[in-house]
Each structure stands twice: as structure tokens, then as C-alpha cells.
Design a protein around this motif. Structure first.
Motif, PDB file in Angstrom:
ATOM      1  N   PRO A  60       0.817  -1.218   0.000  1.00  0.00           N
ATOM      2  CA  PRO A  60       0.000   0.000   0.000  1.00  0.00           C
ATOM      3  C   PRO A  60       0.856   1.276   0.000  1.00  0.00           C
ATOM      4  O   PRO A  60       1.757   1.415   0.817  1.00  0.00           O
ATOM      5  CB  PRO A  60      -0.791  -0.110   1.306  1.00  0.00           C
ATOM      6  N   ASN A  91      -5.300  -5.763  -0.551  1.00  0.00           N
ATOM      7  CA  ASN A  91      -6.387  -4.817  -0.274  1.00  0.00           C
ATOM      8  C   ASN A  91      -7.519  -4.873  -1.291  1.00  0.00           C
ATOM      9  O   ASN A  91      -8.225  -3.884  -1.455  1.00  0.00           O
ATOM     10  CB  ASN A  91      -5.848  -3.375  -0.242  1.00  0.00           C
ATOM     11  N   LYS A  94     -10.780  -3.828   0.190  1.00  0.00           N
ATOM     12  CA  LYS A  94     -10.869  -2.614   1.011  1.00  0.00           C
ATOM     13  C   LYS A  94     -11.088  -1.361   0.202  1.00  0.00           C
ATOM     14  O   LYS A  94     -11.084  -0.262   0.750  1.00  0.00           O
ATOM     15  CB  LYS A  94      -9.617  -2.487   1.872  1.00  0.00           C
ATOM     16  N   VAL A  98      -6.964   1.773  -2.521  1.00  0.00           N
ATOM     17  CA  VAL A  98      -5.849   1.193  -1.784  1.00  0.00           C
ATOM     18  C   VAL A  98      -5.413  -0.170  -2.313  1.00  0.00           C
ATOM     19  O   VAL A  98      -4.535  -0.811  -1.743  1.00  0.00           O
ATOM     20  CB  VAL A  98      -6.184   1.100  -0.274  1.00  0.00           C
ATOM     21  N   ARG A 281       8.586   3.553  13.105  1.00  0.00           N
ATOM     22  CA  ARG A 281       7.561   2.904  13.910  1.00  0.00           C
ATOM     23  C   ARG A 281       6.853   1.801  13.134  1.00  0.00           C
ATOM     24  O   ARG A 281       6.346   0.851  13.719  1.00  0.00           O
ATOM     25  CB  ARG A 281       6.504   3.935  14.338  1.00  0.00           C
ATOM     26  N   PHE A 293       3.744  -4.316  22.889  1.00  0.00           N
ATOM     27  CA  PHE A 293       2.441  -4.975  22.853  1.00  0.00           C
ATOM     28  C   PHE A 293       2.521  -6.297  23.612  1.00  0.00           C
ATOM     29  O   PHE A 293       2.412  -7.372  23.034  1.00  0.00           O
ATOM     30  CB  PHE A 293       1.988  -5.181  21.397  1.00  0.00           C
ATOM     31  N   ARG A 296       0.023  -9.253  23.117  1.00  0.00           N
ATOM     32  CA  ARG A 296      -0.036 -10.076  21.906  1.00  0.00           C
ATOM     33  C   ARG A 296       0.661 -11.407  22.139  1.00  0.00           C
ATOM     34  O   ARG A 296       1.797 -11.461  22.587  1.00  0.00           O
ATOM     35  CB  ARG A 296       0.661  -9.352  20.742  1.00  0.00           C
ATOM     36  N   THR A 436      -0.757   4.806   2.325  1.00  0.00           N
ATOM     37  CA  THR A 436      -1.857   5.459   1.596  1.00  0.00           C
ATOM     38  C   THR A 436      -2.494   6.544   2.455  1.00  0.00           C
ATOM     39  O   THR A 436      -3.017   7.514   1.944  1.00  0.00           O
ATOM     40  CB  THR A 436      -2.946   4.453   1.161  1.00  0.00           C
ATOM     41  N   SER A 437      -2.430   6.361   3.778  1.00  0.00           N
ATOM     42  CA  SER A 437      -3.092   7.357   4.627  1.00  0.00           C
ATOM     43  C   SER A 437      -2.349   8.686   4.643  1.00  0.00           C
ATOM     44  O   SER A 437      -2.855   9.673   5.156  1.00  0.00           O
ATOM     45  CB  SER A 437      -3.253   6.818   6.049  1.00  0.00           C
TER      46      SER A 437
ATOM     47  N   GLU B 214      -7.600   3.083   8.663  1.00  0.00           N
ATOM     48  CA  GLU B 214      -6.320   3.248   7.995  1.00  0.00           C
ATOM     49  C   GLU B 214      -5.363   2.111   8.337  1.00  0.00           C
ATOM     50  O   GLU B 214      -4.554   1.702   7.519  1.00  0.00           O
ATOM     51  CB  GLU B 214      -5.680   4.583   8.368  1.00  0.00           C
ATOM     52  N   VAL B 217      -6.002  -0.760   6.144  1.00  0.00           N
ATOM     53  CA  VAL B 217      -5.745  -0.442   4.750  1.00  0.00           C
ATOM     54  C   VAL B 217      -4.231  -0.397   4.470  1.00  0.00           C
ATOM     55  O   VAL B 217      -3.758  -0.904   3.458  1.00  0.00           O
ATOM     56  CB  VAL B 217      -6.427   0.898   4.406  1.00  0.00           C
ATOM     57  N   ASP B 218      -3.493   0.194   5.376  1.00  0.00           N
ATOM     58  CA  ASP B 218      -2.062   0.356   5.126  1.00  0.00           C
ATOM     59  C   ASP B 218      -1.223  -0.838   5.567  1.00  0.00           C
ATOM     60  O   ASP B 218      -0.061  -0.940   5.209  1.00  0.00           O
ATOM     61  CB  ASP B 218      -1.550   1.637   5.816  1.00  0.00           C
ATOM     62  N   PHE B 219      -1.796  -1.697   6.369  1.00  0.00           N
ATOM     63  CA  PHE B 219      -1.026  -2.854   6.837  1.00  0.00           C
ATOM     64  C   PHE B 219      -1.806  -4.137   6.598  1.00  0.00           C
ATOM     65  O   PHE B 219      -2.135  -4.862   7.534  1.00  0.00           O
ATOM     66  CB  PHE B 219      -0.659  -2.667   8.319  1.00  0.00           C
ATOM     67  N   SER B 482      -3.620  14.616   9.582  1.00  0.00           N
ATOM     68  CA  SER B 482      -2.983  13.380   9.156  1.00  0.00           C
ATOM     69  C   SER B 482      -1.943  12.842  10.142  1.00  0.00           C
ATOM     70  O   SER B 482      -1.848  11.665  10.357  1.00  0.00           O
ATOM     71  CB  SER B 482      -2.379  13.564   7.775  1.00  0.00           C
ATOM     72  N   ASP B 483      -1.199  13.735  10.772  1.00  0.00           N
ATOM     73  CA  ASP B 483      -0.190  13.246  11.716  1.00  0.00           C
ATOM     74  C   ASP B 483      -0.837  12.576  12.920  1.00  0.00           C
ATOM     75  O   ASP B 483      -0.348  11.585  13.435  1.00  0.00           O
ATOM     76  CB  ASP B 483       0.709  14.393  12.185  1.00  0.00           C
ATOM     77  N   LEU B 486      -1.692   8.972  12.108  1.00  0.00           N
ATOM     78  CA  LEU B 486      -0.533   8.071  12.135  1.00  0.00           C
ATOM     79  C   LEU B 486      -0.118   7.778  13.573  1.00  0.00           C
ATOM     80  O   LEU B 486       0.149   6.632  13.931  1.00  0.00           O
ATOM     81  CB  LEU B 486       0.640   8.698  11.379  1.00  0.00           C
ATOM     82  N   ASP B 487      -0.060   8.820  14.395  1.00  0.00           N
ATOM     83  CA  ASP B 487       0.322   8.606  15.797  1.00  0.00           C
ATOM     84  C   ASP B 487      -0.605   7.585  16.437  1.00  0.00           C
ATOM     85  O   ASP B 487      -0.190   6.706  17.169  1.00  0.00           O
ATOM     86  CB  ASP B 487       0.245   9.913  16.578  1.00  0.00           C
ATOM     87  N   ILE B 489      -2.411   5.262  14.937  1.00  0.00           N
ATOM     88  CA  ILE B 489      -2.202   3.917  14.400  1.00  0.00           C
ATOM     89  C   ILE B 489      -1.046   3.245  15.131  1.00  0.00           C
ATOM     90  O   ILE B 489      -1.141   2.114  15.585  1.00  0.00           O
ATOM     91  CB  ILE B 489      -1.898   3.973  12.888  1.00  0.00           C
ATOM     92  N   PHE B 490       0.042   3.984  15.280  1.00  0.00           N
ATOM     93  CA  PHE B 490       1.224   3.355  15.843  1.00  0.00           C
ATOM     94  C   PHE B 490       1.123   3.134  17.334  1.00  0.00           C
ATOM     95  O   PHE B 490       1.792   2.287  17.886  1.00  0.00           O
ATOM     96  CB  PHE B 490       2.468   4.176  15.501  1.00  0.00           C
ATOM     97  N   SER B 491       0.267   3.918  17.996  1.00  0.00           N
ATOM     98  CA  SER B 491       0.165   3.689  19.428  1.00  0.00           C
ATOM     99  C   SER B 491      -0.820   2.566  19.722  1.00  0.00           C
ATOM    100  O   SER B 491      -0.757   1.954  20.772  1.00  0.00           O
ATOM    101  CB  SER B 491      -0.230   4.976  20.144  1.00  0.00           C
ATOM    102  N   GLU B 492      -1.716   2.288  18.786  1.00  0.00           N
ATOM    103  CA  GLU B 492      -2.758   1.310  19.105  1.00  0.00           C
ATOM    104  C   GLU B 492      -2.615  -0.040  18.423  1.00  0.00           C
ATOM    105  O   GLU B 492      -3.130  -1.020  18.895  1.00  0.00           O
ATOM    106  CB  GLU B 492      -4.131   1.885  18.761  1.00  0.00           C
ATOM    107  N   PHE B 493      -1.979  -0.030  17.270  1.00  0.00           N
ATOM    108  CA  PHE B 493      -1.907  -1.284  16.542  1.00  0.00           C
ATOM    109  C   PHE B 493      -0.460  -1.726  16.405  1.00  0.00           C
ATOM    110  O   PHE B 493       0.420  -0.913  16.195  1.00  0.00           O
ATOM    111  CB  PHE B 493      -2.536  -1.143  15.156  1.00  0.00           C
ATOM    112  N   CYS B 494      -0.270  -3.022  16.528  1.00  0.00           N
ATOM    113  CA  CYS B 494       1.070  -3.533  16.330  1.00  0.00           C
ATOM    114  C   CYS B 494       1.219  -3.859  14.856  1.00  0.00           C
ATOM    115  O   CYS B 494       0.672  -4.829  14.361  1.00  0.00           O
ATOM    116  CB  CYS B 494       1.286  -4.791  17.157  1.00  0.00           C
ATOM    117  N   VAL B 495       1.922  -3.010  14.131  1.00  0.00           N
ATOM    118  CA  VAL B 495       2.040  -3.214  12.700  1.00  0.00           C
ATOM    119  C   VAL B 495       3.487  -3.160  12.255  1.00  0.00           C
ATOM    120  O   VAL B 495       4.336  -2.614  12.934  1.00  0.00           O
ATOM    121  CB  VAL B 495       1.250  -2.142  11.909  1.00  0.00           C
TER     122      VAL B 495
END
Lengths: 638, 497
Positions: A60, A91, A94, A98, A281, A293, A296, A436-437, B214, B217-219, B482-483, B486-487, B489-495
Motif C-alpha cells: 500500500p 487490499n 478494502k 488502496v 515505527r 504490545f 499479543r 496510503t493514509s 487506515e 488499509v495500510d497494513f 494526518s499526523d 498516524l500517531d 495507528i502506531f500507538s494502538e496497533f502492532c504493525v
């Protein structure tokens, strides 16, 4: 290798490109294809177009970049289409904006093909050299480089694309040494030379995973991941993917893996303070994932072949800089990897990069005219991001020496525009990866329409050859004609139509309706529509895809155009390049500093600078307005 | 003062429109001649309402504020210069800098930058109220080199310095323009961040919603759970309804600021004018002087439970052939059309006539109240006689002459004005028309999200509407989206591989 015939006398080439990674290759090819003579300097011929990290391209945001590179006449898309091991479309469920291609690359084949392309290119020569400095003329602009082997080498413009080699330092547990990513020496002198030119550097970190021997892995305990047969590839010139693709596998870490990691955090340079550089990150090391995490129970581990016939598998998801013995224990705790033999341990690499706000949107440095920078040295991460910048830096270096205006893509035109605008406007505090975001107009910036957005421009720049341009025009004509036909073809709201519609699973019409409007129904596809559209032309899949998306999501596309227009009002309010931000009242100190440093082109760009508040934007608008009205009669002061 | 203040507001609104892209409706042309915009000079003004108040304040703001103040502030003996201490309040005498003549005794407080309202150096002289001494103190300050502040300029500086955000800056303007104490209180609450705080908290919900979409979609290859479509729909609807609640509270708030117009209608001689006088007389002491309002006998402003009410007396409504009277009747109809509410006056001491019914009918499209006047006399109209023609309007008996029932009438008018908007249980907030529009647009965008996701719109398209909602919320608080996403996403999801 072609002959170097510099446009300007006394030069060894028109343009020197330092570094043969993905940025350097695209930069050199763009310059050469635009007719400039290019000298590409690299530390080693074999590492040209190498993939030191994961063996894949796309995903993406990144797939869109690769498509855009292709539309502009770059090489990456064609190169991966010729050398992939596996291709998938991500995707798909989705949404149209994307959908993203992702390829597993044969690292060896990828590099070999790219080297061959460089070799074939007229106007381009490659030389192995250690670049130690940039030559600056009396007027302060770049006029060449200094190499260890030859001393001064002259050119009218220089593109630095040295990746992670500047001050590179590798960490594996408590061991660390100065090195570039491929075991080549780090570039120590060049970094110092850039700093001496007044360019600010930042220190970033990235990491990679251990590689294991294929024969030592038990894939029977893993989930198989297959490629797909698709009607297209990355390049708009590619007609589809082949059926015989390589496999990848998916397995997972276990509670035991996490225990091992936790027990050894005291030896993890990321947690002992040995590594100071900021890491990305979105590409965390496995130790970071386990620490951040803790709930997990497992994390994914992808096994990806590095080459078709080779013996090495890449362990995606296990990026780490733990000591080699811990890596061994950790890898063995993963199902299927119990007996895995590590060929090369994972490592973290810390390196210097330019603070990207040192750059203009053309990727020329603000402080040294004629000096351009592209790729990971600009604080990005990823092959696709690097290649995009290389292409743009190459284009702009040629335009510069020809005295032409720079080529800058808007955020609403291309992911490449988003990438470069983000870098030069906001800077970045971690290695920047495209997602994409990040693109506020991503429905407009799809991978399927990249050529419709950009090939015209690529042709104008001289990067898209005539015969390819003809094919593009034909495709564009097909798309336009079919959209016109579908919106212009009306079906009656009678019983016969209702019966046919019911057959494809959708309700009857209230009144006459165009095929285009019918296609907007969620349950109707272009394919299904054939039932009430008998006279349709036979079209290639990629044309059908664009047509279908454009009509199906016309409402959202219109909405997005409105958003683009709304933003354009601020983008079109230009700030004079020489404006003194310290003399404008009402700006915060931070805004003055940031604005003076970044020197945005427009109020729209200024508004994206972090630390510039809406209040500052008000003050800028007031300033721009006062300039416009100065001298006019004014009855209202407020 | 209030006209000038209006202009001050327009400066902001016009510029805000440019930022937000809101369509500006033919506002005044704005010329940025104001020196304060391009230069940082020192400004001064009387910053308390003019009138015979006990205390008045002259405020000085800008780089020379302290220097100017020290030139004209003397110790109580009037001889020596009095130095000002940061954050201290000092008693002394203000003198004319040229003649040394004593003007007034005053308390001076100094607030050095950046910890002042404007984030500039600020000095305030608290003097005796009244236009005489205050304007002489101001003159003295101006003689020392300060420039007379333009209306709203302190606020603008506070805003431009980042001291207050957009919503707060607009709140200050509302305070200045407030006609009643309730309106002032609401605006004050907003200045303290009422609206901003409410919006920021809702905005967080919207960012979280977007981050969820997001991330998948992005991960796509990461272990991120697919968001539950029903949950997205529900959250979008909930958030939209929160925003609508806020908009409703703001709508009520606006009534307190802008007030309502109430037309008093009825047949001739049912006591409309005496009712008008009774309503005005009762509250004469707190009638606000509104510039531009003609103070003739037919209309005036009053305050009903904190709501500014413009009462408009009208000519009697009846069918007539007399051309002069007919003109009057037509004007009455026009006034009724323009009014927000109506008071239909009926003489309760006479039988209900066809004329009364005709008036009730013409007022029937309005919200309002029926007043059966002359309750001090024997009553010949029953409430049940009126009800069938009253289109749901409440009916009550009053006596304009005795003053009975007037209080209930005011209460009903105030309640109708505030509209008893459904769901307004929390306190009201003050929002400008611009902010209210932004709230409603954000809510509409979230409705689209819910509708879209229900109709199986792909997630990336739903995200377009979520971003649209964020855009409008950001027009109120002024932030970029937008920032944050992103913040989140990274604080909540392990990607990330």
C-alpha cells in the motif's frame, strides 16, 4: 556503457550521481534518457540496485509510487516485472484507492537486470569510486565531487544518493562496527564534507531480519502463501503475471520466543541505549513489538525466498539487533524454524541522513545550488521511496543545467508529490515510509490511473519514448470512449430490463437510467452489466478496471475533487521567496524560525509545517493581503 | 462601540472564510491597513464599557507598554516616577506627561510578556469610571506614543500570538457583543474553552475511527483485526449525534446572543400597546441600548430570562376598505412574517369575534402564544373557544393594566425562543454561525460514513467522509489531521514487518 560527452566544456560529465542504489539508478537513467551525460559513481558494481533489506517491492502506497515511476518513464516497475518471484494484489476488499500490488523479488536477478539496463544506456557510464567530498565553485554552487581514486571530477550538477552509507554503523547485540549495509565500508568523509557545507544531518536507525538456509527450514508447519495470476504487472507495459510463481510461507512467534526476547533485553542495543538513532515505527524490531504490545501472544513471521534458486530465506517480521546467540535461540523457538541455520544474523544500522527540510521541492539543496539529494539519505526508508526521489532529482538536475523551471508534482497529482512535499515541508523524525493514509487524495491517486495522471508529463520531459506514448494515448482513448459510452447509453425502465437486472442480482429501474449510473450500484459490476449491454466493445482488463472505478465511485471522486479545489485556494496563494518572516507581525517565534528555514512556496505549504499554527496562517494571509492592497484606499482598519 | 466591534469581528470572519474555504456572503471589503498587522506597535484603549461605572480600565499592550506607563505614573505625592513591578498592583497618580498635571488616581498593574492576554507587555490602569477621567488618562497614554487600538485589536493580538484559539477568539467577540448577561456568561464559558473542549473530545473519537480504518488499509499483511462494519456505523452515528447535540446547544446559545423578534398582533383596541408597555415597563431597567434601533413607540428591546427580545407592536389586523388602514395592515403582515415569534392578543372581556379568529389564522404559521388580555374585567372568552384556532399555541390570561400574568408570558416567550430543542440537557455553548455550520457539516459527513458502510462502501471511501468530518472539526479548533492519525495507528496497533 555509452560515451560521456558533456554538454559543458571542461566537465567530465553533465551530471554526477553518487550511489548506485534504487535512487541512484533512477536518477542516472532519467538524466541520461533526457539527453544529459551522466557519470554514476558507486562503491561496487555488484551492489548496484541491491536490496539489503526485505526482498519485496510494492504494498500500500508503495505500489502507487512504482506505478508513478513507470508512468514517468522510470525503470523500477519494468525491472521488478522482469524479475519477480511472486506477485499479489493486496487490499482487494478494502476499496479501489488502496488496491496495491506487491511483489517478491529475486534479489540477484533484480540487480543484474538493472545493471544491464545501465550498461545499455547511451550517455551513461559507471565508475567504482569512493566519493569523499563535493566540489563547490567560487559562486557557492556544486561543480563536481572529489574521489579517493581520481581527485576532482567535474560536472554541472551532482546528485547524492548514498543511502545508509553515511557514517553507517552496524549493531548486533553488544557488538558494533562501522559499515555500510552490504559489508562495504561506510562513507565517513562524505558525511563530514556535507556537514562542512552547512547541511544539517540527523541520525536514523533501521534494521533487518536474520536470513536462514532454505534447506534447514520445515515449511510443512507453516502456512503457504501463493502468488496470483493477474492481468497486469507494475508497469503499464506489462500484460500480466505468469502462473509459475515461487511460494512464501507464514509462521508465528510463540510465547517462548517472547520469553527469550524479554530475558535478553539487557543485551539489546535498542534498550541499552547503545543506539541513539530514531527507528521507524512501522517497521519495528521484534523486540520492540514484544515490549510495546505485551498482550499479543504471537507475531507473524514471513519466510520469503531471496532468489529463485538460491539457498537463502528472509525472515520478514523478525527484524532484530539482539546478539547472534539470542537470535539463534529466538529463531529456533518459532514453529518450522527449530533447526534453522542462520546464514546472516539480523542487525540494526545507524546512519547519518540529511535533514530533508534542507531541500527544495526539486530535491536540490537550498544551501548549495546544483547539489541534489535523493533516497534514503533524505530520511526515507524503502526502495520505492528512494527510486521516486532519484527519478525526480534526475529530472530536476537536467532541468537545472538547462536553465528550466523545476518539475514539482502536487500532492493532488501523485504519491511522489506527497512524498516530497512531506519531506521538504514537515521533515521527518523517523525514516519516512509511504502509506496510503499520508495521501489525502488517495482515491484520485490510484495505481490503476497513474499513467493517466502522469505519462503526459513524462512524455513532455522526454522520458517516455514515442512508441510507448502512442500506446498510452490509445489506452487513454479507450478509457474515455468507454466512460462516455456507458454514461450515454440509456436503458429503459421496462419489464424486460427488470427481468435482466434481476438475473444479475439487482433491483428494477424507476425510469430510464444510464449504464454508468447502474454501475454505481454496489452489487453491479462491469462484468455483470454485460447482460443488458450486449453491444459492448472488447476491452483489455486494465482499461475495464479504470472505467469501472471511475464510474462506480463517481460520487466519491467528485467529493474528492471538491476537497482538492478547496485546498488549492491556499496552495495558490504564493509567498514571495525573499520574504523576511522576522518582519511580519503576529507570527510566533517558532513559526518565524520554521518559515525562515523551510521557505514555503505557498500559504498552503506553510499550513502543513508543524509548529505553524492557524494563527500564524492568519498572520501570513494578512501579510499577503496587505501587500496586495498596499497603496489602495482603505476605509476599514480593524 | 458595538458597530465598530462588529467590524472587528468581520475582519476575522472574512479571513477565516479564506482559510476554511467557506463561502463568504458579501461581507464588507477588508483592507489590511491596520498597522498592527504589519508592525508591532503599542496600542491602548479604554477596555471597560463606557458609562458611569465605578471603575474603568485603560489597557496598554505592546513592546513600549511599560515605558509609556512609567512616564505618566507617579507615586501618591505626585512627584516621583513610580516604577511598576511585574504582577504587582501599585497605587499612584496618573499625570499628563507634558504638563505634569494630575489626572486621576489609579491602580496600575503590569503583566510582562508572554504571560498576558495578548502575550505582549501589558499595563492596565484602573481609574475612576466615567468617560471624563478615563478619556483623559487614555489621551495621556496616546501622547506617550501608543496608538489607539482598533476595536477587537487586543483580541486579535491574543489570537495571533497563539494565546487563544479560533473558537476562543470568536468567543471574546461574542462577549463584547453580548446583549444580556446570559449571553455574556455563555461567551465567557466558551472563552474558557467550552466549545473547543467539546469539539476536541469529539474529534478524538473521529481520529480513532479513522485510525482503525487506515490501519487495516495500510497494513494488510499485519495481524490487525478487520474493523466490524456495524461498529463503525454505530460509532459514526453516535459521533454525528453528539455533534448535532453540540450544534443544538450552540443554536440555543445563539438565541442568547442574537435575540428574537416578537410581533404583537391582534385586532385594534385589544390592548396591544399597553401589553407592549407592560412587557417593557417591567424590565425597563435592564433594557440594553442597541445602536441603530429606533426608539419609537412601536418596538424596543427587552430581556426575558436572559434572552434579548425585540418587541414589535403592530397596527391592528382587520379586513378593511380604508386605503390608509389597509397599508397599516399590510405592514403588520410583513412584520409578522419577519418575526420569530408572535403574541396574539385577544380581548378576553369581549366575545371571540371573526376578526380574532382571522388574526389567529394569520399568526397560525408562527410559533407563539395567545394572550387573553383584560383579565381584570369579567371574562367572556373561554380558553376552549380559542384553542381550535390557536394551532397549538399556549393560551394564557393576562392583564396589561394590572400587570398580572406578564411574568408567565415572559417565561413562555423565553422558552419558545430557546426552542426547547430536543436533547439539550447539557449547558448551552456559544458558537458563531461559522462554527455552527462546521459542526453541522461534520455531522453530515459522519452520516455519510454510516450510510456508506451500511451500503457496503469500501473502507477507503468511508475514510474520505471521515476526513471530511475532521476537516470541518479542524475549522473550529484549527489543527491538521494526518499526523494525528498516524500517531494513533502506531500507538494502538502492532504493525510492520
Amino acid at each position: 556503457m555509452g560515451e560521456v560527452a558533456a554538454e559543458v566544456r571542461g566537465h567530465d560529465a553533465d551530471i554526477i550521481v553518487v550511489g548506485g542504489g534504487h535512487a541512484g539508478c533512477e536518477a542516472a537513467l532519467a538524466c541520461a534518457r533526457m539527453g544529459a551525460s551522466v557519470l554514476l559513481l558507486t562503491l561496487g558494481w555488484d551492489t548496484v540496485a541491491a536490496m539489503p533489506c526485505n526482498p519485496s517491492i510494492g504494498g500500500p502506497g508503495k505500489a502507487q509510487l512504482v506505478r508513478e515511476i513507470d508512468a514517468l518513464g522510470g525503470e523500477m516497475a519494468r525491472n521488478i516485472d522482469a524479475t519477480y518471484l511472486q506477485m499479489r494484489l493486496l487490499n482487494t476488499g478494502k476499496g479501489p484507492a488502496v488496491r496495491s500490488l506487491r511483489a517478491q523479488a529475486d534479489k540477484a536477478a533484480y540487480g543484474a537486470r538493472m545493471r544491464e539496463v545501465l550498461r545499455q544506456e547511451r550517455n551513461l557510464s559507471v565508475e567504482v569510486a569512493h566519493v569523499e567530498g563535493v566540489e563547490v565553485g567560487p559562486d557557492g554552487s556544486a561543480r563536481g565531487v572529489v574521489t579517493r581514486e581520481r581527485g576532482a571530477v567535474r560536472a554541472a550538477a551532482v546528485i547524492i544518493a548514498t543511502g545508509t552509507y553515511l557514517g553507517g554503523r552496524i549493531y548486533v547485540g553488544d557488538r558494533s562496527w562501522s559499515s555500510g549495509p552490504q559489508g562495504q565500508p561506510a562513507a565517513e568523509e562524505l558525511g563530514r564534507a556535507l556537514a562542512a557545507l552547512g547541511l544539517r544531518l540527523a541520525r536514523f536507525k533501521t534494521g533487518t531480519s536474520p536470513r536462514v538456509r532454505k534447506d534447514s527450514v520445515d515449511v510443512s508447519k507453516m502456512q503457504e502463501l501463493r502468488g496470483e495470476v493477474l492481468p497486469f504487472g507494475f508497469s503499464f507495459e506489462t500484460r500480466g503475471t505468469r502462473a509459475d510463481q515461487e511460494l512464501c510461507w507464514l509462521t508465528y512467534t510463540t510465547p517462548r520466543t517472547h520469553e527469550i526476547i524479554r530475558a535478553n533485553l539487557g543485551r539489546a542495543p535498542l534498550y541499552t541505549g547503545a543506539i541513539i538513532g530514531r527507528g521507524p515505527r512501522y517497521c519495528p524490531s521484534v523486540e520492540t513489538k514484544v515490549v510495546q504490545f505485551p498482550a499479543r501472544e504471537r507475531h507473524q513471521v514471513f519466510l520469503e525466498p531471496e532468489t529463485k534458486d538460491g539457498d537463502v530465506m528472509y525472515l520478514g517480521g523478525l527484524s532484530t539487533s539482539l546478539p547472534a546467540d539470542v537470535q539463534e535461540e529466538m529463531v529456533h523457538s518459532v514453529p518450522g524454524l527449530e533447526d534453522a541455520e542462520i546464514v546472516r544474523p539480523g542487525y540494526a544500522i545507524e546512519y547519518d541522513c540529511l535533514v530533508p527540510t534542507e531541500l527544495l521541492p526539486s530535491l536540490e539543496t537550498k544551501k548549495v545550488p546544483g547539489l541534489f539529494a535523493a533516497g534514503q539519505i533524505n530520511g526515507t526508508s524503502g526502495y520505492e521511496e528512494a527510486a521516486s526521489q532519484g527519478l525526480i532529482a534526475g529530472i530536476n538536475a537536467v532541468l537545472k543545467i538547462r536553465g528550466k523551471e523545476p518539475f514539482v508534482l502536487e500532492r493532488s497529482e501523485a504519491y511522489i508529490g506527497v512524498l516530497i512535499d512531506d519531506l521538504v515541508t514537515k521533515g521527518t523524525c523517523e525514516p519516512y515510509r509511504m502509506m496510503t493514509s499520508r495521501a489525502e487524495y488517495r482515491l484520485t491517486l490510484r495505481q490503476d490511473n497513474a499513467d493517466l495522471r502522469l505519462t503526459e508529463k513524462g512524455h513532455g520531459l522526454g522520458l517516455v519514448p514515442e512508441e510507448r506514448y502512442e500506446r498510452f494515448l490509445a489506452r487513454r482513448r479507450l478509457v474515455r470512449d468507454e466512460i462516455e459510452r456507458l454514461t450515454g447509453t440509456v436503458v429503459p425502465g421496462d419489464a424486460e430490463t427488470a427481468r435482466r437486472l434481476a438475473a444479475i442480482g439487482t433491483g428494477p429501474l424507476q425510469s430510464e437510467t444510464s449504464l454508468g449510473d447502474l454501475l454505481a450500484r454496489p452489487e453491479v459490476t462491469y462484468e455483470k452489466l454485460a447482460a443488458i449491454d450486449p453491444g459492448r466493445p472488447v476491452l483489455p482488463q486494465d482499461v475495464v478496471q479504470v472505467v469501472e472505478i471511475e464510474l462506480k465511485y463517481a460520487g466519491y471522486i467528485r467529493k474528492q475533487r471538491g476537497q482538492i479545489e478547496r485546498a488549492r485556494r491556499l496552495e495558490s496563494r504564493l509567498l514571495p521567496p525573499q520574504v523576511d518572516y522576522w518582519s511580519i507581525a503576529g507570527l510566533s517565534r517558532e513559526a518565524r524560525e520554521k518559515l525562515s528555514d523551510i521557505r514555503p512556496r505557498s500559504i498552503g505549504q506553510a499550513a502543513r509545517i508543524s509548529g505553524v499554527s492557524p494563527a500564524d496562517i492568519m498572520a501570513l494571509l494578512a501579510y499577503v493581503e496587505s501587500g496586495r492592497h498596499r497603496g489602495g484606499d482603505s476605509e476599514l482598519g480593524v | 462601540m458595538s458597530n465598530a466591534c462588529l467590524r472587528g469581528t468581520h475582519f476575522k470572519l472574512v479571513v477565516l472564510r479564506r482559510i476554511s474555504g467557506l463561502a463568504g456572503e458579501g461581507r464588507e471589503r477588508v483592507c489590511m491597513r491596520g498597522r498592527g498587522i504589519v508592525e508591532n506597535d503599542t496600542i491602548a484603549a479604554i477596555s471597560t464599557p463606557l458609562g458611569e461605572g465605578g471603575i474603568g480600565i485603560v489597557r496598554i499592550s505592546g513592546p513600549d507598554a511599560l515605558k509609556i506607563a512609567s512616564r505618566l505614573f507617579r507615586d501618591p505625592s505626585g512627584k516621583r516616577r513610580r516604577t511598576l513591578k511585574p504582577w504587582g498592583v501599585r497605587y499612584g497618580i496618573v499625570v499628563d506627561p507634558e504638563t505634569g498635571e494630575e489626572i486621576d488616581e489609579a491602580l496600575a498593574s503590569a503583566m510582562p510578556a508572554p504571560h498576558s492576554f495578548t502575550r505582549e507587555d501589558v499595563v492596565e490602569f484602573s481609574c475612576h469610571g466615567g468617560i471624563g477621567p478615563l478619556s483623559r488618562v487614555l489621551d495621556a497614554v496616546l501622547k506617550c506614543g501608543a496608538r489607539l487600538a482598533q476595536p477587537g485589536e487586543f483580541t486579535r493580538r491574543a489570537f495571533l500570538s497563539g494565546r487563544i484559539d479560533l473558537a476562543q477568539a470568536e468567543a471574546v467577540i461574542e462577549i463584547v457583543r453580548a446583549r444580556t448577561d446570559s449571553a455574556r456568561r455563555l461567551a465567557l464559558a466558551n472563552l474558557r474553552g467550552g466549545l473547543s473542549a467539546a469539539v476536541v473530545s469529539i474529534r478524538d473519537d473521529v481520529v480513532a475511527l479513522l485510525a482503525q480504518l487506515e490501519a487495516v488499509v495500510d497494513f494488510p499483511e499485519d495481524d490487525v483485526d478487520e474493523p466490524d462494519h456495524d461498529a463503525i456505523t454505530r460509532r459514526a452515528r453516535e459521533t454525528a449525534s453528539k455533534l448535532r447535540g453540540l450544534a443544538a446547544r450552540a443554536r440555543c446559545g445563539r438565541v442568547y446572543r442574537d435575540g428574537v423578534t416578537v410581533a404583537i398582533v391582534g385586532r385594534p383596541n385589544v390592548g396591544k400597546s399597553s401589553l407592549l408597555n407592560a412587557l417593557l415597563g417591567r424590565s425597563k431597567a435592564i433594557v440594553t441600548d442597541v445602536p441603530g434601533t429606533t426608539r419609537d413607540a412601536v418596538e424596543d428591546w427587552t430581556n426575558m430570562h436572559g434572552v434579548p427580545v425585540r418587541l414589535v407592536d403592530t397596527a391592528g389586523l382587520r379586513e378593511t376598505d380604508d386605503p390608509v388602514e389597509r397599508l397599516g395592515v399590510e405592514r403588520t403582515r410583513e412584520r409578522l412574517d419577519e418575526a420569530d415569534l408572535a403574541i396574539v392578543v385577544i380581548d378576553g372581556s369581549e366575545a371571540l369575534s371573526d376578526g380574532d379568529v382571522a388574526v389567529l389564522r394569520s399568526a397560525g404559521t408562527k410559533r407563539g402564544v395567545v394572550a387573553l388580555n383584560k383579565s381584570d374585567l369579567p371574562q367572556r372568552v373561554a380558553e376552549s373557544d380559542v384553542a381550535p384556532h390557536a394551532a397549538g399555541m399556549p393560551v394564557l390570561r393576562v392583564s396589561a393594566k394590572e400587570g398580572t400574568g406578564i411574568e408567565s408570558l415572559e417565561k413562555i416567550i423565553a422558552e419558545l425562543a430557546v426552542g426547547r430543542v430536543a436533547g439539550v440537557s447539557e449547558g448551552m455553548v456559544m458558537a458563531s454561525a461559522r462554527q455552527q455550520e462546521a459542526l453541522e457539516r461534520a455531522a453530515a459527513a459522519l452520516d455519510e460514513v454510516a450510510r456508506g458502510v451500511e451500503g457496503e462502501t469500501p473502507l477507503d471511501l468511508a475514510a474520505i467522509d471521515i476526513r471530511e468530518a475532521l476537516f470541518w472539526l479542524d475549522q473550529i479548533t484549527g489543527r491538521s489531521a494526518s499526523d494525528d492519525v498516524l500517531d494513533r495507528i502506531f500507538s494502538e496497533f502492532c504493525v510492520g514487518k
